[in-house]
Design a protein around this motif. Structure first.
Motif, PDB file in Angstrom:
ATOM      1  N   ARG A   1      -2.648  14.085  -7.066  1.00 47.45           N
ATOM      2  CA  ARG A   1      -2.390  15.091  -8.113  1.00 47.45           C
ATOM      3  C   ARG A   1      -2.291  16.487  -7.505  1.00 47.45           C
ATOM      4  N   THR A   2      -3.162  16.762  -6.515  1.00 49.39           N
ATOM      5  CA  THR A   2      -3.190  18.086  -5.879  1.00 49.39           C
ATOM      6  C   THR A   2      -1.887  18.356  -5.134  1.00 49.39           C
ATOM      7  N   VAL A   3      -1.440  17.361  -4.351  1.00 44.75           N
ATOM      8  CA  VAL A   3      -0.195  17.546  -3.587  1.00 44.75           C
ATOM      9  C   VAL A   3       0.990  17.668  -4.555  1.00 44.75           C
ATOM     10  N   ALA A   4       0.986  16.849  -5.603  1.00 49.27           N
ATOM     11  CA  ALA A   4       2.083  16.905  -6.579  1.00 49.27           C
ATOM     12  C   ALA A   4       2.149  18.273  -7.253  1.00 49.27           C
ATOM     13  N   ALA A   5       0.960  18.853  -7.513  1.00 50.37           N
ATOM     14  CA  ALA A   5       0.909  20.150  -8.208  1.00 50.37           C
ATOM     15  C   ALA A   5       1.503  21.272  -7.368  1.00 50.37           C
ATOM     16  N   MET A   6       1.627  21.040  -6.065  1.00 51.98           N
ATOM     17  CA  MET A   6       2.220  22.072  -5.197  1.00 51.98           C
ATOM     18  C   MET A   6       3.740  22.095  -5.287  1.00 51.98           C
ATOM     19  N   GLY A   7       4.293  21.139  -6.019  1.00 53.60           N
ATOM     20  CA  GLY A   7       5.734  21.195  -6.274  1.00 53.60           C
ATOM     21  C   GLY A   7       6.576  20.270  -5.417  1.00 53.60           C
ATOM     22  N   VAL A   8       5.969  19.231  -4.815  1.00 53.50           N
ATOM     23  CA  VAL A   8       6.805  18.278  -4.090  1.00 53.50           C
ATOM     24  C   VAL A   8       7.590  17.451  -5.108  1.00 53.50           C
ATOM     25  N   HIS A   9       8.697  16.884  -4.656  1.00 57.31           N
ATOM     26  CA  HIS A   9       9.598  16.187  -5.585  1.00 57.31           C
ATOM     27  C   HIS A   9       9.427  14.667  -5.547  1.00 57.31           C
ATOM     28  N   VAL A  10       8.792  14.158  -4.495  1.00 56.91           N
ATOM     29  CA  VAL A  10       8.479  12.733  -4.391  1.00 56.91           C
ATOM     30  C   VAL A  10       7.240  12.629  -3.518  1.00 56.91           C
ATOM     31  N   LEU A  11       6.377  11.655  -3.817  1.00 53.32           N
ATOM     32  CA  LEU A  11       5.160  11.481  -3.030  1.00 53.32           C
ATOM     33  C   LEU A  11       5.218  10.118  -2.332  1.00 53.32           C
ATOM     34  N   VAL A  12       5.088  10.144  -1.008  1.00 51.55           N
ATOM     35  CA  VAL A  12       5.072   8.914  -0.205  1.00 51.55           C
ATOM     36  C   VAL A  12       3.629   8.689   0.212  1.00 51.55           C
ATOM     37  N   ILE A  13       3.068   7.539  -0.181  1.00 47.77           N
ATOM     38  CA  ILE A  13       1.618   7.338   0.011  1.00 47.77           C
ATOM     39  C   ILE A  13       1.332   6.128   0.885  1.00 47.77           C
TER      40      ILE A  13
ATOM     41  N   ILE B   1       6.247  12.496 -10.976  1.00 50.97           N
ATOM     42  CA  ILE B   1       7.266  12.510  -9.922  1.00 50.97           C
ATOM     43  C   ILE B   1       7.342  11.112  -9.321  1.00 50.97           C
ATOM     44  N   PRO B   2       8.451  10.770  -8.639  1.00 52.54           N
ATOM     45  CA  PRO B   2       8.546   9.439  -8.030  1.00 52.54           C
ATOM     46  C   PRO B   2       7.499   9.248  -6.932  1.00 52.54           C
ATOM     47  N   VAL B   3       7.020   8.013  -6.818  1.00 49.21           N
ATOM     48  CA  VAL B   3       6.049   7.648  -5.785  1.00 49.21           C
ATOM     49  C   VAL B   3       6.603   6.472  -4.988  1.00 49.21           C
ATOM     50  N   VAL B   4       6.448   6.552  -3.657  1.00 50.55           N
ATOM     51  CA  VAL B   4       6.847   5.452  -2.774  1.00 50.55           C
ATOM     52  C   VAL B   4       5.597   4.912  -2.084  1.00 50.55           C
ATOM     53  N   ASN B   5       5.458   3.604  -2.084  1.00 48.02           N
ATOM     54  CA  ASN B   5       4.362   2.948  -1.376  1.00 48.02           C
ATOM     55  C   ASN B   5       4.753   2.800   0.095  1.00 48.02           C
TER      56      ASN B   5
END
Ligand code: CP
Length: 301
Positions: A94-106, A123-127
């Motif tokens: 949530r913290t990284v997403a709140a910084m304005g990234v457009h996709v999160l790769v985890i 936002i889109p998430v990639v495993n």
């Protein structure tokens, strides 16, 4: 097509057409081998890479894939993050997403972590690998390397051996799903504690007999024994399951040797095989960049 192109977190999200579509698009990127850079489909967009487990191939390939499409990236590594102070995966996401990234790769050790983040974020998430569960882009990049090497539209009628620590391998699970979806049959090879009989299913069989399996396959994929996940093997493991030059000679002439990396050289695979003419290990890495470009483009354009 089954995939809505919103997230890529589960193994069964993609059907045959989705996987072939990604391979086709990734092959264009692989053949061009160029930077799109300015004005690319990710122009003005940032990929957030949240890697709470170590990685070389996956993390760097998402970074370079983003750059090649004209986007940027933000990288958070577990040991340098506030997860070391007890922050949860979901709060970190949530913290990284709140910084304005457009996709999160985890990447994380928690099974289902990326899926939980996908449910919580808009936002889109990639495993990029969760526990022992899945690593969806890895399965697709290996299918891409195989179809390009073997030829043909898909893997219909092909037989692929996956050898070693299947039990702890999210890469193996991802490969099994994409190989079977593309029409291949799979032989899981290893001692029962690493290749359990209950993994057998339609199109998937399990055996301890590596030497008897190799002559009948179109490719062999060697796996690392994941000692960090408490895998244990007998003293004779390398003798029984290590891919030596002599053993690799049992393969049909057309069959490549694969390994998702990182390799335990001299244990599950000998230097001469890893670096030999049958090896497509380096090509798997290059396909990884191209496949991640195709996935990011699909999620973000
Ligand atoms: N195969 C794989 O996922 O490699 P990394 O751990 O280096 O990303």
């Amino acid at each position: 097509m089954a995939w809505d192109g919103r997230h890529l977190v589960d193994l069964d999200t993609l059907d045959r057409d989705d996987i072939l579509g990604l391979i086709q698009r990734a092959s264009v990127f692989r053949d061009r081998d160029e930077y799109i850079d300015k004005g690319g489909p990710l122009a003005g967009q940032v990929v957030g890479n949240l890697f709470l487990e170590n990685s070389t191939r996956t993390r760097l390939s998402f970074v370079i894939a983003s750059r090649r499409l004209g986007g940027g990236s933000l990288n958070l590594i577990g040991a340098f993050s506030s997860t070391s102070k007890g922050e949860t995966l979901l709060d970190t996401a949530r913290t990284v997403a709140a910084m304005g990234v457009h996709v999160l790769v985890i990447r994380c050790g928690e099974d289902g972590g990326p899926a939980a983040a996908a449910a919580a974020l808009d936002i889109p998430v990639v495993n990029a690998g969760d526990g022992t569960s899945g690593h969806p882009t890895a399965g697709r990049l290996d299918a891409m390397a195989l179809t390009r090497h073997l030829g043909g539209e898909d893997l219909d009628g092909r037989r692929i051996a996956i050898v070693g620590d299947v039990a702890h391998s999210r890469v193996a699970r991802s490969n099994i799903q994409s190989l079977v979806t593309l029409g291949a049959s799979v032989a899981l090879v290893g001692p029962p504690e690493l290749a359990p009989a209950d993994m057998a299913a339609d199109g998937i069989d399990v055996t301890e007999d590596l030497d008897g399996t190799l002559p009948g396959v179109d490719a062999v994929m060697m796996l690392r024994v994941q000692f960090e996940r408490d895998a244990s093997v007998g003293d004779n493991y390398a003798d029984r399951y290590g891919l030596t030059t002599q053993r690799a000679s049992l393969l049909p002439a057309h069959a490549p040797v694969m390994h998702p990396g990182p390799m335990n050289r001299g244990f599950e695979i000998d230097d001469d095989v890893a670096d030999g003419p049958r090896s497509i290990v380096v090509e798997q890495v290059a396909c990884g960049v191209a496949m991640r470009m195709a996935v990011l483009e699909r999620l973000l354009s």
